[in-house]
Structure formats: structure tokens, C-alpha cells
Scaffold this motif. Structure first.
Motif, PDB file in Angstrom:
ATOM      1  N   GLY A 193      -3.389  11.380 -11.853  1.00  0.00           N
ATOM      2  CA  GLY A 193      -2.330  11.967 -12.665  1.00  0.00           C
ATOM      3  C   GLY A 193      -1.685  13.174 -12.004  1.00  0.00           C
ATOM      4  O   GLY A 193      -1.006  13.961 -12.652  1.00  0.00           O
TER       5      GLY A 193
ATOM      6  N   SER B 141       0.260  12.822  -9.281  1.00  0.00           N
ATOM      7  CA  SER B 141       1.448  12.304  -8.617  1.00  0.00           C
ATOM      8  C   SER B 141       1.368  12.346  -7.099  1.00  0.00           C
ATOM      9  O   SER B 141       2.244  12.875  -6.420  1.00  0.00           O
ATOM     10  CB  SER B 141       2.691  13.045  -9.122  1.00  0.00           C
ATOM     11  OG  SER B 141       3.744  12.130  -9.218  1.00  0.00           O
TER      12      SER B 141
ATOM     13  N   PRO C 154      -5.278  14.171  -4.769  1.00  0.00           N
ATOM     14  CA  PRO C 154      -6.101  13.062  -5.249  1.00  0.00           C
ATOM     15  C   PRO C 154      -5.207  11.959  -5.812  1.00  0.00           C
ATOM     16  O   PRO C 154      -4.244  12.248  -6.517  1.00  0.00           O
ATOM     17  CB  PRO C 154      -6.938  13.696  -6.365  1.00  0.00           C
ATOM     18  CG  PRO C 154      -6.879  15.160  -6.114  1.00  0.00           C
ATOM     19  CD  PRO C 154      -5.561  15.424  -5.465  1.00  0.00           C
TER      20      PRO C 154
ATOM     21  N   GLY D 146       0.816  -1.215   0.000  1.00  0.00           N
ATOM     22  CA  GLY D 146       0.000   0.000   0.000  1.00  0.00           C
ATOM     23  C   GLY D 146       0.850   1.265   0.000  1.00  0.00           C
ATOM     24  O   GLY D 146       1.933   1.304  -0.591  1.00  0.00           O
ATOM     25  N   TRP D 147       0.351   2.272   0.687  1.00  0.00           N
ATOM     26  CA  TRP D 147       1.033   3.570   0.668  1.00  0.00           C
ATOM     27  C   TRP D 147       2.393   3.521   1.361  1.00  0.00           C
ATOM     28  O   TRP D 147       3.232   4.395   1.136  1.00  0.00           O
ATOM     29  CB  TRP D 147       0.143   4.630   1.327  1.00  0.00           C
ATOM     30  CG  TRP D 147      -0.044   4.411   2.804  1.00  0.00           C
ATOM     31  CD1 TRP D 147      -0.994   3.641   3.403  1.00  0.00           C
ATOM     32  CD2 TRP D 147       0.779   4.937   3.844  1.00  0.00           C
ATOM     33  NE1 TRP D 147      -0.815   3.656   4.763  1.00  0.00           N
ATOM     34  CE2 TRP D 147       0.262   4.451   5.065  1.00  0.00           C
ATOM     35  CE3 TRP D 147       1.898   5.781   3.878  1.00  0.00           C
ATOM     36  CZ2 TRP D 147       0.820   4.769   6.294  1.00  0.00           C
ATOM     37  CZ3 TRP D 147       2.468   6.091   5.107  1.00  0.00           C
ATOM     38  CH2 TRP D 147       1.931   5.591   6.299  1.00  0.00           C
TER      39      TRP D 147
ATOM     40  N   SER E  13      -2.721  13.476   3.417  1.00  0.00           N
ATOM     41  CA  SER E  13      -2.560  13.997   2.054  1.00  0.00           C
ATOM     42  C   SER E  13      -3.908  14.381   1.471  1.00  0.00           C
ATOM     43  O   SER E  13      -4.899  13.691   1.682  1.00  0.00           O
ATOM     44  CB  SER E  13      -1.914  12.937   1.158  1.00  0.00           C
ATOM     45  OG  SER E  13      -1.888  13.396  -0.186  1.00  0.00           O
TER      46      SER E  13
HETATM   47  P1  ADP Z   1      -0.433   8.914  -8.662  1.00  0.00           P
HETATM   48  O1  ADP Z   1       0.946   9.101  -8.125  1.00  0.00           O
HETATM   49  O2  ADP Z   1      -0.552   9.297 -10.096  1.00  0.00           O
HETATM   50  O3  ADP Z   1      -1.472   9.595  -7.832  1.00  0.00           O
HETATM   51  P2  ADP Z   1       0.191   6.195  -8.080  1.00  0.00           P
HETATM   52  O4  ADP Z   1      -0.477   4.917  -8.450  1.00  0.00           O
HETATM   53  O5  ADP Z   1       1.596   6.419  -8.459  1.00  0.00           O
HETATM   54  O6  ADP Z   1      -0.754   7.374  -8.623  1.00  0.00           O
HETATM   55  O7  ADP Z   1       0.133   6.378  -6.518  1.00  0.00           O
HETATM   56  C1  ADP Z   1      -1.095   6.204  -5.847  1.00  0.00           C
HETATM   57  C2  ADP Z   1      -0.834   5.411  -4.575  1.00  0.00           C
HETATM   58  O8  ADP Z   1      -0.336   6.307  -3.573  1.00  0.00           O
HETATM   59  C3  ADP Z   1      -2.067   4.797  -4.014  1.00  0.00           C
HETATM   60  O9  ADP Z   1      -2.288   3.524  -4.535  1.00  0.00           O
HETATM   61  C4  ADP Z   1      -1.754   4.764  -2.518  1.00  0.00           C
HETATM   62  O10 ADP Z   1      -0.964   3.636  -2.210  1.00  0.00           O
HETATM   63  C5  ADP Z   1      -0.915   5.981  -2.305  1.00  0.00           C
HETATM   64  N1  ADP Z   1      -1.640   7.169  -1.843  1.00  0.00           N
HETATM   65  C6  ADP Z   1      -1.237   8.428  -2.083  1.00  0.00           C
HETATM   66  N2  ADP Z   1      -2.065   9.337  -1.530  1.00  0.00           N
HETATM   67  C7  ADP Z   1      -3.040   8.643  -0.942  1.00  0.00           C
HETATM   68  C8  ADP Z   1      -4.218   9.013  -0.220  1.00  0.00           C
HETATM   69  N3  ADP Z   1      -4.533  10.297   0.048  1.00  0.00           N
HETATM   70  N4  ADP Z   1      -5.014   8.027   0.208  1.00  0.00           N
HETATM   71  C9  ADP Z   1      -4.687   6.747  -0.023  1.00  0.00           C
HETATM   72  N5  ADP Z   1      -3.599   6.331  -0.677  1.00  0.00           N
HETATM   73  C10 ADP Z   1      -2.768   7.258  -1.148  1.00  0.00           C
END
Ligand code: ADP
Ligand code: MG
Length: 386
Positions: free
Chosen positions: A128, A130, A124, A93-94, A121
Motif C-alpha cells: 500500500g 505505491s 516495499p 512484471g516490473w 527500489s
Molecule cells: P503497490 O504499488 O501498492 O506497491 P502494485 O501491485 O501496484 O503494488 O505494484 C507492485 C509491483 O511493482 C510488483 O508486482 C512488481 O512488478 C513491481 N515492483 C515494484 N517494486 C519492486 C521491488 N522492489 N521488487 C520487485 N518488484 C517490484
């Protein structure tokens, strides 16, 4: 989307979770690419800006090697790992993003040790903008300061790239974190992806009474991954046949001759990259001389090139761009890798309502699920908040 906590609220939440105050609170923004798409891996030019949506981290160093991570979103609970056991493919995950940064720093010989970290955070995710780099840049800015690591932004850019490429496993370049680390309010970042040189260029949308609107189509077409790889392959093939290191080395005047040497499809791919690089250079000139409203036609031309030559748009993006323009946007284009994701529409503040309504109506008429539309502002790069 998660409601945004301010630095004081985040510190208070940290204190109640971890039982001690954080050493500090840091933030780093997401980004939008104004123009310059699929030019980065061709060693060309991009023009992103940091936005007023950020990831924020409260961090406290520990005297042992335990790392504890918690976020205000999701319901994953506390993640606990040992700093000595970070390895690729283990994080979920994150937590991949903060742990990836710590891992990348270890690879450079910097061992930060244990820490407690709380993340919030309002970038969104998956739109796109980031959101992943916002997290990484907030973390590296915090850790760089707390560990007195003395990394300059160029080194931080490379470390976060290493985290994304080798720990998270996403083949991303240097644009996103450069914008997040180096962005400035009222500016776009002119980035030369070959030399990695950066120049801030005025983009004071507020003063020009313009609102950059991001239209998230919420679609991601299944061929997105394969489409990206095949476009990269076409660019490499084109550069190989034309005998240049990268398409960056092909200029607009070389296109006529290139047409005779490339098959029609490869030629169209090459033409997109060559003309897109040129449009970025033009956009910089126009912003420096005439101001933000004058770049509309370049945004429109960029979209047409991605739709017709690079063939990475999709019906939802085309509908979004057309509807925004018809309702008064000065220019609009898809932004990001393509096959879905978001468009950006540079909209006069006075027309914002009409543009939002027109895009919503056009989506409904086409039978698409409603898009998410939000305004962004060119905002400051990563910084310490408290
Ligand atoms: P992008 O960077 O284009 O937004 P990514 O797939 O690279 O898309 O990153 C998205 C990932 O970042 C999510 O799958 C999650 O693991 C994490 N993430 C970032 N911000 C959040 C948030 N506010 N809530 C939940 N997950 C988040
Ligand atoms: Mg990402």
C-alpha cells in the motif's frame, strides 16, 4: 527487501552491466496516505505524504530505438524491446511500469527513442506504499529531463496515470504520483482531487517526536477487488439519488436529509465519504495550528468510519489499530483500499518499541502471521541524485 544502493553504487552497477556510464540517476518515493480514504474518486480530498523509501533509476539514452531494462531485484534478467513496438498487454512484471511511462509519452507525441535503464527500489511492494508509482515517477522524471520534454508536474501526473490505467491496467487515480512527484520533507500534500490543486501542509513528525509506523498486515482478502468496485458503485448511486455530480458536493449538514432518501447501506457509504472529506479538511487545519500530535482523534475517527460505515476493514487491520492505540499511538487507521494491506499508527518516538511489541503480540494471540512494521518519514519528492 532489497538493500538500498546509493547513487554512486547504482551508477557503478549500470556501468558494469551496460558498458557505459549512465547520463544520470533519479529517484522518486513511495507514499502513505495520512487520511482521506475512498475520497479520491468522489472528487474529494486526500492528504498523502512522500516517504523516505524510493525507487532509483540510472538511465542512459541510446542513439538507436532499443530499450534495455534491468532491475536489482528479482531474477528476470535483461529485458530488451524496441521503442517502436510498445503496446498494451505486452510487458511483464516490473517492466510494465517503465515501459508504460514511455508508452504514455509516445501517446502524447513524445518519442524518447532507445535507452538503457537500471532500477533499484526499497519501497516495499504490495504494502500500500505505491511501489509502482515510485518506479513510474522516477522514470518520468528522468526521461522528462533527458529528452528535454518540458513537462510540468501536472502533465507528468497525467502521463503516469495514463501508464497505470491504460498500459498496466490498474484503475488508479492521481494521488500516488502527485505525492511522489510533489512531496516535500516534513510535509503532507493536501490534494483536491476535483481541481487537482495541491498545497503542502507542515507535518514535521520528527520535530514533534512522532514516528509514523506502517503496519503491513500481509493479508489481502479475496473480496478486495469486488469490494472496491461495489463501494465505487454505492458512491455513484448515492450521488445520483442525491442529484450531485459527485459526493464531494454533499456536506455534513446535508446528511440528515440524505438519510431519508437513501437505503441504509448506501447512506452509510455516503456518510463515510462525506465525513472523511470533512476530516481531511479538519486535519489540514489542525496540522497548521496545533501540529501533528493533535490529529490522532481524526485518524481514529477515520478508522471507525471505514470499519463501520464503509465496511472495508478486516479483523487483522482492526487488531493492528487497536493494539497500536492501546500501546500509546496518538492515532491509528487502516490506509489504502481496505480488506487487508496496511495500517498507519502515529506513534510517539518514546512508545515506538511498545507499539511494535504490542502489535506483534496481538497478532500472535489472534493466530495471525506476523505483520511487517516499519517507520516512515515525510520526505522529499522526485529528484535527480547524480
Ligand atoms: P503497490 O504499488 O501498492 O506497491 P502494485 O501491485 O501496484 O503494488 O505494484 C507492485 C509491483 O511493482 C510488483 O508486482 C512488481 O512488478 C513491481 N515492483 C515494484 N517494486 C519492486 C521491488 N522492489 N521488487 C520487485 N518488484 C517490484
Ligand atoms: Mg501500485
Amino acid at each position: 527487501m532489497t538493500p538500498r544502493l546509493d547513487a554512486g553504487q547504482l551508477a557503478a552497477r549500470f556501468q558494469s552491466v551496460f558498458g557505459a556510464a549512465p547520463d544520470g540517476v533519479w529517484q522518486a518515493p513511495g507514499r502513505v496516505n495520512l487520511i482521506g480514504e475512498h475520497t479520491d474518486y468522489n472528487e474529494g480530498f486526500v492528504l498523502p505524504f512522500a516517504i523516505n523509501r524510493t525507487a532509483r533509476v540510472a538511465v542512459r539514452r541510446r542513439s538507436d530505438s532499443t530499450i534495455r531494462l534491468l532491475s536489482t531485484f528479482g531474477n528476470q534478467g535483461l529485458t530488451t524491446v524496441d521503442a517502436g513496438s510498445l503496446s498494451r498487454g505486452t510487458a511483464r512484471g516490473w517492466t510494465k511500469y517503465p515501459l508504460g511511462v514511455l508508452w504514455a509519452l509516445q501517446q502524447r507525441g513524445l518519442h524518447v527513442g532507445g535507452l538503457d535503464l537500471l532500477l533499484d527500489s526499497d519501497v516495499p511492494r504490495g504494502a500500500g506504499l505505491s511501489s509502482s508509482h515510485a518506479i513510474e515517477c522516477a522514470v518520468i522524471t528522468a526521461v522528462n529531463e533527458l529528452a528535454a520534454a518540458g513537462l510540468d508536474t501536472r502533465e507528468m501526473v497525467l502521463a503516469t496515470q495514463r501508464a497505470e490505467n491504460d498500459f498496466v491496467g490498474a484503475p488508479t487515480g492521481i494521488m500516488d504520483q502527485s505525492a511522489s512527484l510533489r512531496g516535500a520533507a516534513g510535509h503532507v500534500l493536501f490534494l483536491d482531487c476535483r481541481s487537482q490543486d495541491i498545497r503542502l501542509v507542515p507535518f514535521d513528525a520528527d520535530s514533534a517526536r512522532l514516528v509514523p509506523l506502517v503496519i503491513d498486515t500481509k493479508v489481502s482478502h479475496s473480496h478486495a477487488g469486488g469490494g472496491y468496485a461495489s463501494r465505487r458503485a454505492s458512491c455513484e448511486r448515492g450521488a445520483g439519488i442525491l442529484g450531485v455530480k459527485a459526493l464531494r458536493d454533499v456536506g455534513p449538514d446535508d446528511l440528515d436529509a440524505a438519510a431519508g432518501r437513501l437505503d441504509p447501506e448506501t447512506f452509510r457509504r455516503v456518510r463515510h465519504v462525506v465525513t472523511e472529506n470533512e476530516r481531511v479538511l479538519q486535519a489540514v487545519k489542525v496540522l497548521e495550528t496545533a501540529g501533528p500530535a493533535a490529529i490522532g482523534p481524526l485518524l481514529d475517527a477515520s478508522h471507525a468510519s471505514m470499519r463501520d460505515d464503509f465496511e472495508i476493514s478486516c479483523p487483522e487491520l482492526d487488531v493492528a489499530v487497536e493494539a497500536a492505540r492501546s500501546a500509546g499511538a496518538v492515532g491509528a487507521r487502516m490506509t489504502g483500499g481496505g480488506f487487508g494491506g496496511s495500517a498507519i499508527a502515529l506513534t510517539p518516538a518514546a512508545a515506538e518499541r511498545q507499539v511494535r511489541a504490542a502489535v506483534g503480540l496481538a497478532f500472535a494471540a489472534a493466530g495471525y502471521a506476523p505483520p511487517e512494521i516499519f517507520s516512515v518519514r515525510p520526505a522529499a519528492g522526485a529528484m535527480r541524485l547524480a
